[in-house]
Design an enzyme around this catalytic site. Structure first.
Site, PDB file in Angstrom:
ATOM      1  N   CYS A 198     -14.869 -51.752 -11.627  1.00 46.98           N
ATOM      2  CA  CYS A 198     -14.959 -50.073 -11.765  1.00 46.98           C
ATOM      3  C   CYS A 198     -13.549 -49.428 -11.882  1.00 46.98           C
ATOM      4  O   CYS A 198     -13.396 -48.432 -12.900  1.00 46.98           O
ATOM      5  CB  CYS A 198     -15.981 -49.349 -10.893  1.00 46.98           C
ATOM      6  SG  CYS A 198     -17.915 -50.103 -10.926  1.00 46.98           S
ATOM      7  N   CYS A 365      -0.367 -52.745 -17.099  1.00 50.62           N
ATOM      8  CA  CYS A 365      -1.606 -52.048 -17.450  1.00 50.62           C
ATOM      9  C   CYS A 365      -1.537 -50.746 -16.259  1.00 50.62           C
ATOM     10  O   CYS A 365      -0.514 -50.549 -15.692  1.00 50.62           O
ATOM     11  CB  CYS A 365      -2.802 -53.112 -17.365  1.00 50.62           C
ATOM     12  SG  CYS A 365      -2.916 -53.764 -15.539  1.00 50.62           S
TER      13      CYS A 365
END
Length: 407
Positions: A198, A365
């Protein structure tokens, strides 16, 4: 349908205050005095106090479940509060089990809260689960789901299961004698990295509320022995379409855990089973687990570079090319000004980096997991000097530029 509370157990009495509190239950013939006494006698273990565990535990406490166990070793982070309604701004930084206890006791002072401030492992799972009537699995990773499933089957405990991702969720009841288990549905875990967490993929904050309440409903039905629990059925929730579908599940006669000839008769190494490297840090768990691949200097042949070292290289005007592999909507939130190629497009767009074949490339990232995969893809495509930025842009915001927002 057998109830989780044995009929031979002497049920606790309800005080006048409790009768007033639970009056709307008591006037339901399906619950009544005896049903409310069963709830008071019941012991439910909530594995996780996050998005699913928050509404689950709150509604169990409100319903009058007498003993609620909480398993979690995380601490409350501000990013949790978009969905984990059992915590609050005032408890950011506290242990989640302590934060949850404050809210549960505030809602219902009579509930007994047992806190297990620990990571659930093969070494402690059977000991922790054995004293509870129903186990409610609100975890967010495959290794713990398989662990909870196997422990429930071995202990003959029903498992009120739920999971969520982005806008979709699912729920079922596993681990009963007459129904299938989680392994019947998913015999093998997905390859590591295939299903984003998530923290990587996001989740609509309201969705775990929907699914967690479904888990609480199933738990109460199991305790009371009423209705038709989701045994042998998988409920699929689509929040965007606001649709609910139910799939029939069958017990797998070849299941290695709940089948007639089980081969898994004790708990195993679930990190190894799922091909997962255990987190190298602790708490806040979501931040720690998703921030760094590891503390090692090289992982799978990819050097891991710290944000401090990258900053030094950039300040020294070294010939280093920084590549952002997040999604475009993340780039709009915060970026370092680096070119963007999402990790899913790397293999198709290596031609854009043809002039960087022999340059030093540092891939980043949000947290370091996707960039590790991207670095491996670049290495496979013939790029010779690729490093992964440990901790990603979150670490950069923490240690280099605190003015940057964190998400």
């Amino acid at each position: 349908m057998p109830t989780a509370i044995e009929e031979t157990v002497e049920l606790p009495k309800l005080s006048n205050d409790e009768i007033a509190r639970y009056s709307r239950h008591l006037i339901l013939p399906e619950v009544g005095m005896e049903g409310q006494q069963k709830l008071k006698a019941a012991k439910v273990l909530c594995v996780g106090t996050g998005g699913l565990g928050a509404p689950l535990a709150l509604y169990l406490a409100a319903a009058g479940v007498g003993t609620i166990g909480l398993v979690d070793f995380d601490t409350v982070d501000a990013s949790n509060l978009q969905r984990q309604i059992i915590h609050s701004t005032a408890t950011v930084g506290k242990l989640k089990v302590d934060s949850a206890e404050i809210m549960l006791k505030g809602l219902n002072p009579t509930v007994k809260v047992i806190k297990h401030n620990t990571m659930l492992t093969s070494a402690n799972a059977l000991e922790i689960l054995k004293d509870y009537d129903v186990i409610a699995d609100g975890t967010d990773n495959f290794q713990t789901r398989y662990l909870v499933n196997d422990a429930c089957v071995l202990l003959n405990k029903p498992n009120a299961y739920g999971s969520i991702f982005r806008f979709e969720g699912q729920a079922s009841v596993f681990g009963t004698k007459e129904g299938p288990c989680y392994r019947c549905l998913y015999p093998e875990p997905p390859p590591p990295g295939l299903v984003p967490s998530c923290a990587e993929g996001g989740v609509l904050g309201i969705l775990p509320g929907l699914v967690g309440v479904i888990q609480a409903t199933e738990t109460i039905k199991l305790i009371l022995g009423i209705g038709e629990p989701l045994i042998g059925r998988l409920l699929l929730v689509d929040a965007l379409g606001m649709s609910f579908r139910t799939l029939k599940l069958r017990k797998n006669p070849e299941c290695p855990v709940c089948g007639p000839n089980p081969t898994v008769t004790e708990l195993i190494d679930y990190d190894q089973f799922c091909g997962i490297t255990p987190p190298s840090e602790v708490g806040p768990l979501e931040v720690a687990r998703d921030k760094a691949v590891t503390d090692l200097p090289v992982v799978d042949g990819i050097p891991q570079i710290s944000v401090q070292e990258l900053k030094r290289k950039l300040d020294a005007k070294e010939d280093v090319f920084v590549l952002d592999v997040r999604e475009p909507h993340e780039y709009k939130i915060v970026n370092l000004g680096a070119p963007l190629i999402p990790v899913g497009e790397i293999a198709l767009r290596t031609a854009e980096l043809a002039d960087k074949k022999d340059s030093e490339i540092v891939v980043h990232c949000k947290s370091g997991a996707r960039s590790q995969r991207a670095a491996l893809a670049l290495k496979q495509a013939g790029f010779t000097n690729v490093s992964n930025l440990t901790g990603g842009i979150l670490a950069w915001a923490d240690k280099i530029d605190p003015s940057l927002p964190k998400y």
